[in-house]
Structure formats: structure tokens, C-alpha cells
Design an enzyme around this catalytic site. Sequence first.
Site, PDB file in Angstrom:
ATOM      1  N   HIS A 164       0.832  -1.197   0.000  1.00  0.00           N
ATOM      2  CA  HIS A 164       0.000   0.000   0.000  1.00  0.00           C
ATOM      3  C   HIS A 164       0.869   1.251   0.000  1.00  0.00           C
ATOM      4  CE1 HIS A 164       0.902  -0.962   4.221  1.00  0.00           C
ATOM      5  NE2 HIS A 164       0.870   0.345   4.443  1.00  0.00           N
ATOM      6  N   ARG A 204      -3.341  16.759   5.306  1.00  0.00           N
ATOM      7  CA  ARG A 204      -4.012  15.470   5.527  1.00  0.00           C
ATOM      8  C   ARG A 204      -3.563  14.926   6.869  1.00  0.00           C
ATOM      9  NH1 ARG A 204      -2.643   9.940   4.783  1.00  0.00           N
ATOM     10  NH2 ARG A 204      -4.055   8.664   3.517  1.00  0.00           N
TER      11      ARG A 204
END
Length: 525
Positions: A469, A479
Site C-alpha cells: 500500500h 491530511r
Amino acid sequence: MEVQQDLENYKTMAGKVDLVDREARQHLEDYLAGVRHYDQEEYPLAIHFLERALEGYSTADVECRVLCEGPQRFEGYEYLDYKVTLYEAIADHYMQVLACQHECVRELATRPGRLSPIDNYLPLHYDFLQFAYYRVGDYMQALECARSYLLFHPDDEDVLDNESYYGSLLEGLVDLSSIKPREYAVMFLRRHKLEAHLLQTAAAGLGFSYTEPSYWSISGSRQDEHRIPSGAHGDQADGTGQHQGKKSMCKGDRELREGGPLLYSDVTFVYNSEQLNGTQRVLLDNVISEKECQELQRIASGIILAGDGYRGKTSPHTPNERFEGATVLKALKFGYEGRVPLKSARLFYDVSEKARKIVESYFMLNSTLYFSYTHLVCRTALPGQQGKRNDLSHPIHADNCLLDPEANECWKEPPAYTFRDYSALLYMNGDFEGGEFIFTEMDAKTVTASIKPKCGRMISFSSGGENPHGVKAVTKGQRCAVALWFTLNPLYRELERIQADEVIAALNQESLGPSEQGINPKDEL
């Protein structure tokens, strides 16, 4: 691990970076090239590289064995008290040379910079080849390679079925008994078994210290994780030629289950492993509320420090973003000192514990899941540096092994955090551009699922090579997420988490009044 990830990124920058691998071994490079072409169903090219890899392996094997025939170390003799005879010295020298030569199997199967060899390395050449030759219609070579592979693994049912099938295609055309395993495979296996016998005899009779390595069960059948689809029976064949299920590394014998209760009525199920095109994956929403997200963002602005959790590197994965972070213990310390609201600091602790319970319950684990590391992390797009970005906010990786896309492997060895078993990311906001979380195949390129962060959303997954990932570039805004890693081994519990547990216990005691206090939270902090 960071340097290895950087190197993988550089390799993708064709025409921009000129790289020469001084440690590359040609037979391994040819093997990996053959596997890549096999996976892409380019069978003539796969055959070319795999055959060249076998030739290179034979040459490298001779060179490796010759290099063993030099001076050896003689240890364990007390020369003042014990007189070594000429025969004993010769025997010891010979056995050390033989042990060195026997280890060439491991040496030639290990890529430079790796500690572990490619398991079942030499036999896999013949297994790939038997199916590739079948695909191009060369049934004699397919049968020859199948029989070569069966020398190493005589009980492999898939290849035994293929052997029969290839024979049926050739029946009446050639004398099937004349098609024999390749001479090199026969010689290699005979020599390997004889060396093992001699070394074991020396260990038993001469006191020579030797243990037959377990990295290659040369006479046993393969484990499922190393199977290659052989099914060559007409329409029953695996038409893609792909590995059946990407190698599920690092799971051991643990039973993989999911779908347990989420424990909290407000948590919403979104997608399971199948819907996320993978193994041991789950996506959940409403793990925390909008109000809790806002409170965590407020505390983040007061406790995060640039480079925290990244060895002081403010831009550890990309020069285009600034990384800041904080641990649970740091949040509690700031809360106790009044630098941030203590209630908010405790919220960080509480939501991470809530996430742990959900992961433990959903994946139906039979033992306690412990925190390995807890980190509140924010990544901010740097102004003026977002034009034409082609990098990632976090490169493709696995959490408990070293991802090796070229070898289609994930090596469970240091510096990877091999003790991590499950991971989770709890998002605090979605008001930014980019930053999608992505799962990929083992090639680190083929995206299998993409997830847009938002307040209260949590993605959780097993930490091994089955779940490569990364994070797409954050091109505008900030973020923030609570990153969580878990272990089933209590020996690897997060020290700061244990201390945070003690602080919370002390704060709970403090709230009861002086007569009931036990631990002083100030002492713990």
C-alpha cells in the site's frame, strides 16, 4: 528501509536517473525477467530468459564451488592439550569445503542485499518452463521440464497431472520413455543429496558441527504460498498464467478470518476484503464523529512536531510535503502541563483504543492485539512545489516485510518491523487534494483499491506482503490521520503506550480524590 524505497523509486525514473547495479547477478536478473514475462503471458520471452537463467546458474554454481576450495578456519582444538592428527586435520578441512559448497544453493538463490533466498529457486525454473512451453505448443519440452521439476517434488499433484496431460498430447507421436528429466537437474539433485549425507555422517561420526539448512525442503512438496498454476488441461487451465493468489507472506499458520462484530453501534461497515480486491482488508466509516475529528485536529495543531516519527526528517518520503507527528504519550504530557486541553489529549488515547478493539474483533483474533506504535501524523503540501508531481506521498510498501516487486516477494527480515501483524489508519479530515490511500499488487504498480480519506473513516488490514500500500501525493492542504500498528506478540508492545496506560490509570485515580490516589501522573510523565 527508506533507502530501499528510494532506490525502487529511482528505478522507475527512466531517462532521468542512470543506475548501474554493481551487485547484480546475471542469473538472478534473467530469472526475474523470465518471471515478469511469464506473468504478462509473454511466453516466448519467458522461455528465453528462464533458459538463459539456467545456463547462468550452472556457471555461477561452478564458480561458487571453486571459491570454496581455499584456506579454512580450524577452531575448537586445544593444541596444547590435544594433538591433532594429520587425518583429523584433512577431514576437518574437507568437511568445511564441502559445507561451503553445499551452501552455494542458498548463495545463488539470494539476491544481493537480502538475507533470505528465493525459496525453491532452482526447481521453480522448471515449473515455469513446463507451463510456458505448453503455452507455445512445445509439448516435448513441456514434458521434459515437468519431469525435471518432479525430481525435486515427486508428489506435486498439479505437475503430475500436467505430466500425464503432456504425455497424452504426444502419445503415438514419440516414445514417451525417451523424454527424460534434464541431465543438469539429475546431476544437481544427486550431488546435493550426497553432500547432505556426507555432512550428516560427519556431524554424527566426527563431531563436525553441521545442521542441514531448512531454507529449501529439497525433497518435499511446495507450500501453497509458493504454488504456480500448472493447470494445463484444456479449458480448465488458468488462462492468465498468473500466480494463484499473490504470495501471502508472513501469515504463518494463523487462521485468517474476518467479519466479526464491530462492537460499536455507530460504526458503519463499508467494504470487506473481497470488495477491496485483497486479503484481510476492511473499510469502515463513522469510527469517530465530526466533533471528535475537529477536536483531534485542534490538538494536532498544538502537539505535532516536524519530523516526529521520521527520525527528524521533515520530508522523509517526498520533498514536496512536510511531515509532522506526535505520540499518545506526548499528547498526554502536553495535556497534563496545560499546553493543550487534557480532555483532547485523552480523546487521542481513547479513539486509538477504540480502533484496536474494532480491529481485534472484526478479524476474529484468538489472542490479544497489542499496540506496536501509535502516531498522529499530518502531511502538508508545500506551496509552489506541486506542479507536475509524479511521486507519491508515501511509496508503495508493506508494513512487516521488505517489498521486492521484481522478485514478487516480500522479505520478512530487518530492517522491516517483522513483528507487526495488523495496521489501521483512522482519518481526521478530507478537506485537501490528493492523498488517496491505495492498495497494489506485489508489483507495486497495479492498483487494486483506492480510498479517499474523510473524517471518521478507517482502513485496516494485515501487515504482510499480501497488502502492499501507499499514499498518493497530497497536492493541496493538510491530511491528518491516526496511524496504528498492532502486534500479537506482547514482547513487542509499544513502550510509550504502556507508559500512557499508566498515566491514564493515574489520572483516573487523581479524579477520585486524594485519599484514593495511587500513582502520580506527573511522575509517569
